[in-house]
Design a protein around this motif. Structure first.
Motif, PDB file in Angstrom:
ATOM      1  N   UNK A  88       4.095 -17.806  13.798  1.00 38.14           N
ATOM      2  CA  UNK A  88       3.237 -16.899  13.435  1.00 38.14           C
ATOM      3  C   UNK A  88       4.203 -16.592  12.373  1.00 38.14           C
ATOM      4  N   UNK A  89       5.143 -16.077  12.287  1.00 40.81           N
ATOM      5  CA  UNK A  89       5.985 -15.102  11.336  1.00 40.81           C
ATOM      6  C   UNK A  89       5.227 -15.672  10.234  1.00 40.81           C
ATOM      7  N   UNK A  90       5.171 -14.449   9.738  1.00 39.50           N
ATOM      8  CA  UNK A  90       4.628 -14.828   7.869  1.00 39.50           C
ATOM      9  C   UNK A  90       6.016 -14.586   7.259  1.00 39.50           C
ATOM     10  N   UNK A  91       6.656 -15.638   6.339  1.00 40.13           N
ATOM     11  CA  UNK A  91       7.418 -15.595   5.436  1.00 40.13           C
ATOM     12  C   UNK A  91       7.029 -16.083   4.222  1.00 40.13           C
ATOM     13  N   UNK A  92       7.618 -15.613   3.089  1.00 39.58           N
ATOM     14  CA  UNK A  92       8.124 -16.274   1.835  1.00 39.58           C
ATOM     15  C   UNK A  92       7.789 -14.845   1.056  1.00 39.58           C
ATOM     16  N   UNK A  93       6.755 -15.434  -0.180  1.00 39.90           N
ATOM     17  CA  UNK A  93       7.027 -13.915  -1.355  1.00 39.90           C
ATOM     18  C   UNK A  93       5.528 -14.130  -1.874  1.00 39.90           C
ATOM     19  N   UNK A  94       5.216 -12.954  -1.559  1.00 36.63           N
ATOM     20  CA  UNK A  94       4.026 -12.194  -2.438  1.00 36.63           C
ATOM     21  C   UNK A  94       3.696 -11.879  -3.459  1.00 36.63           C
ATOM     22  N   UNK A  95       3.310 -12.190  -4.103  1.00 40.20           N
ATOM     23  CA  UNK A  95       3.467 -10.944  -5.153  1.00 40.20           C
ATOM     24  C   UNK A  95       1.778 -10.270  -5.461  1.00 40.20           C
ATOM     25  N   UNK A  96       1.784  -8.564  -5.851  1.00 28.62           N
ATOM     26  CA  UNK A  96       0.208  -8.547  -5.668  1.00 28.62           C
ATOM     27  C   UNK A  96      -0.177  -7.158  -7.013  1.00 28.62           C
ATOM     28  N   UNK A  97      -0.908  -7.522  -7.769  1.00 27.59           N
ATOM     29  CA  UNK A  97      -1.093  -6.751  -8.944  1.00 27.59           C
ATOM     30  C   UNK A  97      -1.975  -6.058  -8.556  1.00 27.59           C
ATOM     31  N   UNK A  98      -2.609  -4.884  -8.753  1.00 25.15           N
ATOM     32  CA  UNK A  98      -3.358  -3.863  -8.308  1.00 25.15           C
ATOM     33  C   UNK A  98      -3.682  -2.770  -8.935  1.00 25.15           C
ATOM     34  N   UNK A  99      -4.951  -2.079  -9.886  1.00 30.03           N
ATOM     35  CA  UNK A  99      -5.182  -1.417 -10.950  1.00 30.03           C
ATOM     36  C   UNK A  99      -4.195   0.017 -10.231  1.00 30.03           C
ATOM     37  N   UNK A 100      -4.043   1.207 -11.048  1.00 29.30           N
ATOM     38  CA  UNK A 100      -2.721   1.728 -10.550  1.00 29.30           C
ATOM     39  C   UNK A 100      -3.089   2.759  -9.405  1.00 29.30           C
ATOM     40  N   UNK A 101      -5.115   3.249  -9.714  1.00 33.91           N
ATOM     41  CA  UNK A 101      -5.287   3.546  -8.667  1.00 33.91           C
ATOM     42  C   UNK A 101      -5.508   3.436  -7.397  1.00 33.91           C
ATOM     43  N   UNK A 102      -5.959   1.723  -7.201  1.00 38.60           N
ATOM     44  CA  UNK A 102      -5.591   1.584  -6.214  1.00 38.60           C
ATOM     45  C   UNK A 102      -3.898   1.533  -5.033  1.00 38.60           C
ATOM     46  N   UNK A 103      -3.609   1.499  -6.095  1.00 39.29           N
ATOM     47  CA  UNK A 103      -1.806   1.222  -5.738  1.00 39.29           C
ATOM     48  C   UNK A 103      -1.675   2.801  -5.116  1.00 39.29           C
ATOM     49  N   UNK A 104      -2.572   3.497  -5.941  1.00 39.54           N
ATOM     50  CA  UNK A 104      -1.424   4.974  -5.010  1.00 39.54           C
ATOM     51  C   UNK A 104      -2.364   5.317  -3.860  1.00 39.54           C
ATOM     52  N   UNK A 105      -3.546   4.689  -4.187  1.00 40.68           N
ATOM     53  CA  UNK A 105      -4.149   5.717  -3.129  1.00 40.68           C
ATOM     54  C   UNK A 105      -4.424   4.658  -1.499  1.00 40.68           C
ATOM     55  N   UNK A 106      -4.064   3.514  -1.575  1.00 40.96           N
ATOM     56  CA  UNK A 106      -4.104   2.082  -0.446  1.00 40.96           C
ATOM     57  C   UNK A 106      -3.400   1.426  -0.633  1.00 40.96           C
ATOM     58  N   UNK A 107      -2.683   1.179  -1.496  1.00 40.63           N
ATOM     59  CA  UNK A 107      -1.022   0.322  -1.171  1.00 40.63           C
ATOM     60  C   UNK A 107       0.174   1.171  -0.699  1.00 40.63           C
ATOM     61  N   UNK A 108       0.410   1.763  -1.465  1.00 41.76           N
ATOM     62  CA  UNK A 108       1.362   2.581  -1.283  1.00 41.76           C
ATOM     63  C   UNK A 108       1.758   3.341   0.033  1.00 41.76           C
ATOM     64  N   UNK A 109       0.792   3.718   0.504  1.00 42.36           N
ATOM     65  CA  UNK A 109       0.707   4.678   2.215  1.00 42.36           C
ATOM     66  C   UNK A 109       0.873   3.913   2.709  1.00 42.36           C
ATOM     67  N   UNK A 110       0.533   2.772   2.468  1.00 43.92           N
ATOM     68  CA  UNK A 110       0.423   0.935   3.926  1.00 43.92           C
ATOM     69  C   UNK A 110       1.944   1.150   3.491  1.00 43.92           C
ATOM     70  N   UNK A 111       2.359   1.353   2.826  1.00 42.20           N
ATOM     71  CA  UNK A 111       3.515  -0.646   2.396  1.00 42.20           C
ATOM     72  C   UNK A 111       4.445  -0.661   3.554  1.00 42.20           C
ATOM     73  N   UNK A 112       4.553   0.685   3.705  1.00 40.36           N
ATOM     74  CA  UNK A 112       6.001   0.979   4.462  1.00 40.36           C
ATOM     75  C   UNK A 112       5.836  -0.027   6.136  1.00 40.36           C
TER      76      UNK A 112
END
Length: 135
Positions: A88-112
């Motif tokens: 079940x170990x997730x491995x590999x490369x994932x490319x994600x491109x999102x609008x700036x507002x979504x990146x700041x509000x949703x993606x960045x807080x959950x990234x760590x």
């Protein structure tokens, strides 16, 4: 229903004190829960639960079985996870491109937490408000 599933049903009924609640939690028909307990009692040759119209409680034999069944189920879950961790170990490369507002509000807080949870993943994150050709 196999014996292990009967033990799972028994543990749920014993912990919840209710056949109906156990059936709901396990997403099983009430008749299946009742049948599993009856089969378990028949195989054990003893009554495991005191049943009244208002509550379900353990007999002395039921208390002993509950302690052992919990341990057996934990051991089975450990055995199952022993080899599933590697699969079940997730491995590999994932490319994600999102609008700036979504990146700041949703993606960045959950990234760590996301990167701690999936250490084998290499993440490429892009953030822009312009239209992107996905092809």
């Amino acid at each position: 229903m196999d014996r292990i599933e009967q033990y799972r049903v028994f543990v749920q009924v014993a912990e919840l004190g209710s056949f109906i609640q156990a059936a709901r939690l396990m997403r099983l028909p009430r008749a299946s829960v009742s049948a599993a307990i009856q089969q378990l009692e028949a195989n054990a040759g003893t009554r495991l639960l005191h049943r009244t119209t208002r509550k379900v409680s353990l007999t002395a034999d039921g208390t002993q079985l509950l302690l052992k069944a919990r341990q057996v189920l934990l051991d089975i879950d450990d055995i199952d996870q022993l080899f599933n961790r590697h699969q079940e170990q997730v491995m590999g490369r994932l490319e994600v491109d999102v609008p700036s507002r979504i990146a700041r509000r949703l993606v960045m807080p959950a990234l760590g937490e996301f990167l701690r949870r999936y250490p084998g993943l290499q993440l490429g994150l892009g953030s822009t408000d312009r239209a992107i050709d996905l092809v």
